[in-house]
Enzyme design. Structure first.
Site, PDB file in Angstrom:
ATOM      1  N   SER A 128      -1.503   4.584 -13.195  1.00  0.00           N
ATOM      2  CA  SER A 128      -2.807   5.845 -14.437  1.00  0.00           C
ATOM      3  C   SER A 128      -3.366   5.857 -15.275  1.00  0.00           C
ATOM      4  O   SER A 128      -2.889   5.176 -16.909  1.00  0.00           O
ATOM      5  CB  SER A 128      -2.824   7.332 -14.338  1.00  0.00           C
ATOM      6  OG  SER A 128      -3.601   8.341 -13.871  1.00  0.00           O
ATOM      7  N   LYS A 182       2.314   9.164  -8.242  1.00  0.00           N
ATOM      8  CA  LYS A 182       1.059   8.887  -8.450  1.00  0.00           C
ATOM      9  C   LYS A 182      -0.330   9.233  -7.228  1.00  0.00           C
ATOM     10  O   LYS A 182      -1.402   9.903  -7.830  1.00  0.00           O
ATOM     11  CB  LYS A 182       0.942   7.259  -8.642  1.00  0.00           C
ATOM     12  CG  LYS A 182      -0.338   6.536  -8.731  1.00  0.00           C
ATOM     13  CD  LYS A 182      -1.059   6.668 -10.053  1.00  0.00           C
ATOM     14  CE  LYS A 182      -2.193   6.290 -10.216  1.00  0.00           C
ATOM     15  NZ  LYS A 182      -3.180   5.428  -9.328  1.00  0.00           N
ATOM     16  N   HIS A 185      -1.097  12.684  -8.070  1.00  0.00           N
ATOM     17  CA  HIS A 185      -1.866  12.628  -9.321  1.00  0.00           C
ATOM     18  C   HIS A 185      -3.275  12.691  -9.089  1.00  0.00           C
ATOM     19  O   HIS A 185      -4.268  13.630  -9.709  1.00  0.00           O
ATOM     20  CB  HIS A 185      -1.556  11.727 -10.598  1.00  0.00           C
ATOM     21  CG  HIS A 185      -2.630  10.908 -11.418  1.00  0.00           C
ATOM     22  ND1 HIS A 185      -3.362  10.631 -10.899  1.00  0.00           N
ATOM     23  CD2 HIS A 185      -2.884  11.825 -12.729  1.00  0.00           C
ATOM     24  CE1 HIS A 185      -4.192  10.394 -12.661  1.00  0.00           C
ATOM     25  NE2 HIS A 185      -3.152  11.212 -13.653  1.00  0.00           N
ATOM     26  N   ASN A 186      -3.519  11.422  -8.212  1.00  0.00           N
ATOM     27  CA  ASN A 186      -4.956  11.547  -7.727  1.00  0.00           C
ATOM     28  C   ASN A 186      -5.853  12.194  -7.014  1.00  0.00           C
ATOM     29  O   ASN A 186      -6.927  12.215  -7.505  1.00  0.00           O
ATOM     30  CB  ASN A 186      -5.260   9.786  -7.335  1.00  0.00           C
ATOM     31  CG  ASN A 186      -4.996   8.994  -7.910  1.00  0.00           C
ATOM     32  OD1 ASN A 186      -4.486   8.741  -9.442  1.00  0.00           O
ATOM     33  ND2 ASN A 186      -5.424   7.959  -7.951  1.00  0.00           N
ATOM     34  N   GLU A 189      -6.235  14.950  -9.757  1.00  0.00           N
ATOM     35  CA  GLU A 189      -7.096  14.792  -9.701  1.00  0.00           C
ATOM     36  C   GLU A 189      -9.143  14.455  -9.822  1.00  0.00           C
ATOM     37  O   GLU A 189     -10.211  15.685  -9.879  1.00  0.00           O
ATOM     38  CB  GLU A 189      -7.729  13.025 -10.435  1.00  0.00           C
ATOM     39  CG  GLU A 189      -9.066  11.790 -11.389  1.00  0.00           C
ATOM     40  CD  GLU A 189      -8.232  11.085 -11.234  1.00  0.00           C
ATOM     41  OE1 GLU A 189      -7.538   9.987 -11.473  1.00  0.00           O
ATOM     42  OE2 GLU A 189      -9.235   9.544 -10.455  1.00  0.00           O
TER      43      GLU A 189
HETATM   44  P1  NBP Z   1      -7.926  -6.616  -7.808  1.00  0.00           P
HETATM   45  O1  NBP Z   1      -7.550  -4.615  -6.837  1.00  0.00           O
HETATM   46  O2  NBP Z   1      -9.607  -5.948  -7.984  1.00  0.00           O
HETATM   47  O3  NBP Z   1      -7.146  -7.253  -7.552  1.00  0.00           O
HETATM   48  C1  NBP Z   1      -7.434  -8.663  -7.522  1.00  0.00           C
HETATM   49  C2  NBP Z   1      -6.102  -9.034  -7.783  1.00  0.00           C
HETATM   50  O4  NBP Z   1      -5.625 -10.046  -6.562  1.00  0.00           O
HETATM   51  C3  NBP Z   1      -6.629 -10.706  -8.562  1.00  0.00           C
HETATM   52  O5  NBP Z   1      -5.603 -11.536  -9.386  1.00  0.00           O
HETATM   53  C4  NBP Z   1      -6.153 -12.169  -7.207  1.00  0.00           C
HETATM   54  O6  NBP Z   1      -6.073 -12.838  -7.661  1.00  0.00           O
HETATM   55  C5  NBP Z   1      -5.376 -11.271  -6.918  1.00  0.00           C
HETATM   56  N1  NBP Z   1      -5.305 -10.826  -5.251  1.00  0.00           N
HETATM   57  C6  NBP Z   1      -5.672 -11.272  -3.971  1.00  0.00           C
HETATM   58 BR1  NBP Z   1      -7.348 -10.479  -4.151  1.00  0.00          BR
HETATM   59  N2  NBP Z   1      -5.217 -11.450  -2.696  1.00  0.00           N
HETATM   60  C7  NBP Z   1      -4.198 -11.869  -3.444  1.00  0.00           C
HETATM   61  C8  NBP Z   1      -3.648 -12.857  -1.973  1.00  0.00           C
HETATM   62  N3  NBP Z   1      -3.434 -13.164  -1.022  1.00  0.00           N
HETATM   63  N4  NBP Z   1      -2.115 -13.471  -2.898  1.00  0.00           N
HETATM   64  C9  NBP Z   1      -1.779 -13.046  -4.699  1.00  0.00           C
HETATM   65  N5  NBP Z   1      -2.930 -12.457  -5.279  1.00  0.00           N
HETATM   66  C10 NBP Z   1      -3.995 -12.448  -4.711  1.00  0.00           C
HETATM   67  O7  NBP Z   1      -7.597  -6.106  -9.364  1.00  0.00           O
HETATM   68  P2  NBP Z   1      -6.638  -4.771 -10.786  1.00  0.00           P
HETATM   69  O8  NBP Z   1      -8.511  -3.853 -10.365  1.00  0.00           O
HETATM   70  O9  NBP Z   1      -6.647  -5.248 -11.837  1.00  0.00           O
HETATM   71  O10 NBP Z   1      -6.316  -4.269  -9.890  1.00  0.00           O
HETATM   72  C11 NBP Z   1      -5.048  -4.278  -9.713  1.00  0.00           C
HETATM   73  C12 NBP Z   1      -3.987  -3.190  -8.919  1.00  0.00           C
HETATM   74  O11 NBP Z   1      -4.033  -1.920  -9.882  1.00  0.00           O
HETATM   75  C13 NBP Z   1      -4.339  -2.535  -8.086  1.00  0.00           C
HETATM   76  O12 NBP Z   1      -3.651  -2.289  -6.782  1.00  0.00           O
HETATM   77  C14 NBP Z   1      -5.169  -1.257  -7.810  1.00  0.00           C
HETATM   78  O13 NBP Z   1      -5.445  -0.559  -6.810  1.00  0.00           O
HETATM   79  C15 NBP Z   1      -4.093  -1.053  -9.141  1.00  0.00           C
HETATM   80  N6  NBP Z   1      -4.727  -0.121 -10.372  1.00  0.00           N
HETATM   81  C16 NBP Z   1      -6.643   0.220 -10.497  1.00  0.00           C
HETATM   82  C17 NBP Z   1      -6.918   0.762 -11.427  1.00  0.00           C
HETATM   83  C18 NBP Z   1      -7.973   0.715 -11.871  1.00  0.00           C
HETATM   84  O14 NBP Z   1      -9.146   1.273 -13.206  1.00  0.00           O
HETATM   85  N7  NBP Z   1      -8.832  -1.326 -11.190  1.00  0.00           N
HETATM   86  C19 NBP Z   1      -6.645   1.608 -11.525  1.00  0.00           C
HETATM   87  C20 NBP Z   1      -5.471   1.927 -11.513  1.00  0.00           C
HETATM   88  C21 NBP Z   1      -4.756   0.947 -10.355  1.00  0.00           C
HETATM   89  P3  NBP Z   1      -7.803 -13.529  -7.767  1.00  0.00           P
HETATM   90  O15 NBP Z   1      -8.297 -13.823  -8.496  1.00  0.00           O
HETATM   91  O16 NBP Z   1      -6.754 -15.666  -6.985  1.00  0.00           O
HETATM   92  O17 NBP Z   1      -8.756 -13.233  -6.624  1.00  0.00           O
END
Ligand code: NBP
Length: 473
Positions: A128, A182, A185-186, A189
């Site tokens: 988180s 988690k 938690h959300n 939130e």
């Molecule tokens: P995203 O959720 O936007 O995912 C993008 C990533 O996934 C890129 O690295 C992309 O690779 C990869 N990807 C995808 Br899309 N399909 C794929 C596949 N079939 N094989 C391999 N790689 C693949 O990224 P994020 O916002 O950094 O979040 C990452 C995780 O963390 C998610 O589960 C999200 O729910 C969680 N999370 C996010 C936050 C937040 O604030 N954003 C907070 C807490 C948790 P590419 O570059 O090659 O397309």
């Protein structure tokens, strides 16, 4: 030498987590499906620590010390399964796969069981704090086999947020426990944000206050019992004016969106039979706000509700107390849900420890959580947070103000589903007799569902369509 740990998936979260690891002195191998992102990370931030770039998952696996630890930070759902599938063919027994994404805990349970078959350790870790947390110290909620925590725990504790020198990370429990916590938690939130929004609405519409004035009120509240990240950022948002000089909050479209973890929480609460009314009302309030056509139709039919501002000297402090009491209820419900799931899945979750690891790094971080930890430290099997001495006194002290605020809201036509339902929940738990007795009577009437009596043991049925005598069921 080889890398200590790896991250695959280098979008916002993954690259920030990798940087956090590197900045703490861990040699970290990094990989992304599209290698450009990996190269960009090395170009821009390679100087921050010891990185190893990997073009393929095979390279990533080869670059690691054994037992290997690979954190997956890709899009939740199908993409996570795809990466796990590929990795599991490349890893050796004893290696560890850590999913740091927002997985549904049921997916985590399924994945953990599947990888166990292959001798791999699977850790579903709730992380988180968004991108800022990932970089500077998140709250980390790792589940999975206890053995996995011996390896990955020290790394996570190093990069997690710290409060009073304690890391905001603890082994939550087996398989899906981390992702479940988690999720809750959300959900909490959502509830907390809704309650704050209702307080703002009352101060605006009943109190006749401008956003800047309300911002000052929140800033003041942030130095008392309500001290929290969400109250702090609320003051910031309310104070902000756009390029035209208009308070931003007045020009943002009033249709709240959601990504789904609040909805998951309510779905699971329904399954577990735990009344998380605060979270449910928050999720539904967002849904209602999004039905803009329906809102317009009802406004057209009835006229928009007209609220005449009628502040009184006590309004601001009454709202503060109503907010606090409703917040206690929302957290009590969330913790009930964790306790119930823990029983259901044999997770043995330490509720006080959950409060501890939410004190920093995450969105609901707050002073208040210290009180929750103390409550569970004193009595791990507390029937409800409400009955802990501290919270009991707090709610008792707030009760009169809470009722005044709910009455004002209802009379004025300002919707406060969070405040109202929290009070109804409290009144429900406090009532000596509930009309559930009548519901049982109705069920027995139309469906012979039977009832129990307060004056003798057993189950009974009244012959409603016959002579209405009572028979043993
Ligand atoms: P995203 O959720 O936007 O995912 C993008 C990533 O996934 C890129 O690295 C992309 O690779 C990869 N990807 C995808 Br899309 N399909 C794929 C596949 N079939 N094989 C391999 N790689 C693949 O990224 P994020 O916002 O950094 O979040 C990452 C995780 O963390 C998610 O589960 C999200 O729910 C969680 N999370 C996010 C936050 C937040 O604030 N954003 C907070 C807490 C948790 P590419 O570059 O090659 O397309």
């Amino acid at each position: 030498g080889k890398a200590r740990i790896a991250v695959t998936g280098l979008a916002t979260m993954g690259s920030n987590l990798a940087r956090n690891l590197a900045r703490h002195g861990f040699k970290v191998a990094v990989h992304n499906r599209t290698p450009a992102k990996m190269k960009a990370l090395l170009d821009e931030h390679g100087h921050e620590g010891d990185f190893v770039g990997a073009e393929t998952l095979q390279d990533l696996v080869d670059s690691l010390q054994t037992p290997r630890q690979i954190i997956i930070m890709v899009k939740a759902g199908g993409p996570t399964d795809a990466v796990i599938d590929e990795l599991s063919g490349l890893l050796e027994p004893g290696d560890m796969v850590i999913d740091g994404g927002n997985a549904h805990y049921a997916d985590t349970r399924r994945r953990e069981a599947a990888l166990k078959e292959k001798g791999l350790l699977f850790v579903g870790a709730g992380i988180s704090g968004g991108e800022e947390g990932a970089l500077n110290g998140p709250s980390i909620m790792p589940g999975g086999p206890a053995e996995s925590y011996k390896h990955v725990g020290p790394v996570f504790e190093e990069i997690a947020a710290k409060v009073d020198g304690q890391p905001c990370c603890v082994h939550v429990g087996p398989d899906g426990a981390g992702h479940f916590v988690k999720m809750v938690h959300n959900g909490i939130e959502y509830a907390d944000m809704q309650l704050i929004a209702e307080a703002f609405d009352l101060l605006t519409r009943v109190g006749g206050m401008a956003p800047a004035e309300i911002s000052d009120v929140f800033t003041q509240w942030n130095s008392g019992d309500l001290e929290s990240y969400l109250v702090e950022i609320t003051a910031e948002v309310l104070k902000h004016v756009d390029a035209n000089g208009t308070p931003l909050v007045q020009v943002i479209e009033d249709a709240a969106e959601q990504k789904g973890t609040g909805r998951w929480t309510v779905q699971e609460a329904l399954e577990l039979g735990v009344p998380v009314t605060g979270i449910a009302e928050a999720v539904f309030a967002r849904s209602l706000s999004g039905h803009t056509d329906q809102r317009k139709a009802v406004r057209d039919a009835f006229g928009a509700s007209e609220v005449v501002a009628k502040p009184d000297a006590e309004l601001v402090d009454d709202v503060r107390q109503a907010l606090y009491a409703s917040k206690v209820v929302a957290y009590a419900q969330g913790f009930d849900m964790i306790r119930e799931a823990s029983k259901n899945f044999d997770w043995d979750i330490d509720l006080g420890a959950m409060a501890t690891i939410w004190r920093g790094g995450c969105i609901i971080r707050a002073q208040f959580l210290n009180r929750i930890r103390e409550a569970y430290d004193k009595n791990a099997s507390l029937a409800s947070l409400l009955v802990d001495n501290y919270f009991r006194d707090a709610v008792q002290n707030a009760e009169a103000a809470w009722r005044r605020v709910v009455v004002r809201a209802v009379e004025s036509g300002v919707p406060t589903p969070g405040f109202v339902s929290a009070l109804a929940y409290y009144d429900g738990l406090r009532s000596e007799r509930l009309p559930a007795a009548l519901v049982q009577g109705q069920r027995d009437f139309f469906g012979a569902h039977t009832y129990r009596r307060v004056d003798r043991p057993g189950s009974f049925h009244t012959l409603w369509s016959g002579d209405r005598t009572e028979v043993d069921a």
